[in-house]
Design a protein around this motif. Structure first.
Motif, short mmCIF file in Angstrom:
data_model
loop_
_atom_site.label_atom_id
_atom_site.label_comp_id
_atom_site.label_asym_id
_atom_site.label_seq_id
_atom_site.Cartn_x
_atom_site.Cartn_y
_atom_site.Cartn_z
N ASN A 242 -14.23 -25.85 33.63
CA ASN A 242 -15.31 -26.14 32.68
C ASN A 242 -16.68 -25.81 33.26
OD1 ASN A 242 -13.58 -27.25 30.67
ND2 ASN A 242 -13.44 -29.10 31.92
N GLU A 245 -19.20 -28.31 35.87
CA GLU A 245 -18.26 -29.25 36.49
C GLU A 245 -18.03 -28.74 37.92
OE1 GLU A 245 -15.10 -31.11 34.03
OE2 GLU A 245 -13.83 -29.87 35.29
N ASN A 329 -14.70 -22.58 30.54
CA ASN A 329 -14.84 -23.05 29.16
C ASN A 329 -16.08 -23.94 29.05
OD1 ASN A 329 -12.14 -22.02 28.26
ND2 ASN A 329 -11.47 -23.45 29.84
N ASN A 331 -18.11 -26.96 28.55
CA ASN A 331 -17.74 -28.36 28.75
C ASN A 331 -18.65 -29.26 27.94
OD1 ASN A 331 -16.78 -30.76 29.71
ND2 ASN A 331 -17.86 -30.62 31.67
N GLU A 333 -17.68 -32.32 27.12
CA GLU A 333 -17.39 -33.68 27.56
C GLU A 333 -18.27 -34.04 28.77
OE1 GLU A 333 -14.25 -35.41 26.49
OE2 GLU A 333 -14.28 -33.92 24.87
N LYS A 335 -18.66 -35.81 32.59
CA LYS A 335 -17.83 -35.62 33.77
C LYS A 335 -16.91 -36.80 34.08
CE LYS A 335 -21.01 -32.49 36.05
NZ LYS A 335 -21.88 -32.31 37.21
#
Ligand SMILES: [Cu+2]
Length: 342
Positions: A242, A245, A329, A331, A333, A335
């Motif tokens: 991601n 990240e 990808n 991210n 979201e 962590k």
């Protein structure tokens, strides 16, 4: 008498020589070192050799850490117990149609990634179910009798218990140390040993890459190269990560025969911690060069999504399989979803 002997020898050569010539182009039957009767038609071990096969999934290996069976001693020390079984008569399809006699720790090449925290007590029950002598030699700090060099463990069920304190912090290889060493290593008797600092490193998506080579025709030159054994695997099956990240790669070079290997990352640079022994990175680079058993920890994040190559910048190696892709990808979201040392 001498004349008679000459006649017998001469006759034998005439009778048997043609059969040797014919045999070169036909499948040969031979007995493996463990006693199995197999056939092969060429110089390399081919699919006719089917004693028992090894299934290996590089994607599963990538993020698979073995912490052992954990318990606590009365003084509070964490004890981690492992059982490692060596075998030396299996084959693995390393590339479509290319079969290779692998020597394995717990059934795979590389063997399991053994992981502990600095100061833990490791107890490794080593069982040698191979036909040759083998050992486990860990890089790191331990008593001489735990070094896996002067205590060869006999085949067909021989046992040895390695017991030592995990240290120093970092990423280390372990491998068989029986002579001829080159043979025992290149067939696959190696793996990774990670020692975490007591104060954990920051959370990250962690993975292990063992850079290895495969000499499938036994001419002491590698025919294929890879990260985690299967040539081109991560090119055909990109590693999903991601954006934004932290990625942490424990990389260990186990290539034999060639004096150096290297690792180049595209579209990014990484912090590099040689041997992982220091918590402060030594380099910020997109390229490291590694000799035999040299290793370290790479840390990086991608800000832009997309497909990024990583590969040996020794182009011969990347063209023979040591190349992969990170699929980055977006991210959305936070962590929190990333666990330490998953
Ligand atoms: Cu060995």
């Amino acid at each position: 008498m001498i004349l008679l002997l000459s006649l017998v020898v001469g006759f034998s050569v005439i009778v048997f020589f043609p059969s040797f010539s014919d045999a070169e182009s036909e499948p040969k039957t031979f007995v493996t070192h463990s006693g199995a009767v197999v056939q092969t038609s060429g110089e390399i071990i081919d699919p006719l050799y089917t004693v028992s096969t090894v299934e290996f999934d590089p994607m599963e290996f990538l993020r698979d850490f073995n912490y052992g069976k954990v318990s606590q001693l009365t003084d509070g020390t964490v004890l981690r117990e492992f059982t490692i079984i060596a075998e030396d008569d299996k084959i693995m399809e390393v590339s479509p149609g290319v079969f290779y006699n692998v020597w394995t720790f717990n059934g795979t090449v590389p063997g399991p990634t053994i992981r502990a925290t600095e100061g833990d007590l490791l107890r490794i029950t080593f069982i040698n179910n191979g036909s040759k002598e083998h050992t486990m030699h860990f890089h790191g700090i331990h008593p001489a009798e735990m070094d896996g060099v002067f205590e060869p463990v006999g085949g067909n069920g021989g046992q040895f218990v390695y017991e030592f304190e995990a240290g120093p912090v970092g990423v280390h290889p372990y491998h068989c140390h029986v002579m001829p060493l080159e043979e025992h290593i290149v067939h696959g008797l190696y793996g990774v040993f990670i020692v975490d600092p007591k104060e954990e490193r920051p959370s990250a998506d962690e993975m292990v890459m063992v850079l290895n080579g495969l000499d499938t025709d036994f001419d002491t030159e590698n025919n294929f190269y890879a990260a985690n054994t299967i040539p081109f695997y991560y090119q055909h099956h990109p590693i999903q990560i991601n954006t934004n990240e932290l990625i942490r790669v424990y990389v260990v070079n186990m290539v034999e025969f060639d004096p150096i290997n290297n690792l180049h990352l595209h579209g990014n640079l990484y912090k590099y911690y040689p041997t992982g022994t220091d918590l402060v990175p030594s380099f910020y680079t997109d390229m490291i060069t590694l000799s035999q058993t040299e290793r370290g920890i790479m840390e990086f994040e991608y800000g832009f999504p997309g497909k990024y190559l990583f590969h040996a910048h020794k182009v011969e190696f990347s063209e023979k399989g040591w190349v992969g892709i990170f699929m980055v990808n977006d991210n959305e979201e936070q962590k929190e979803s990333v666990g330490y040392g998953t």
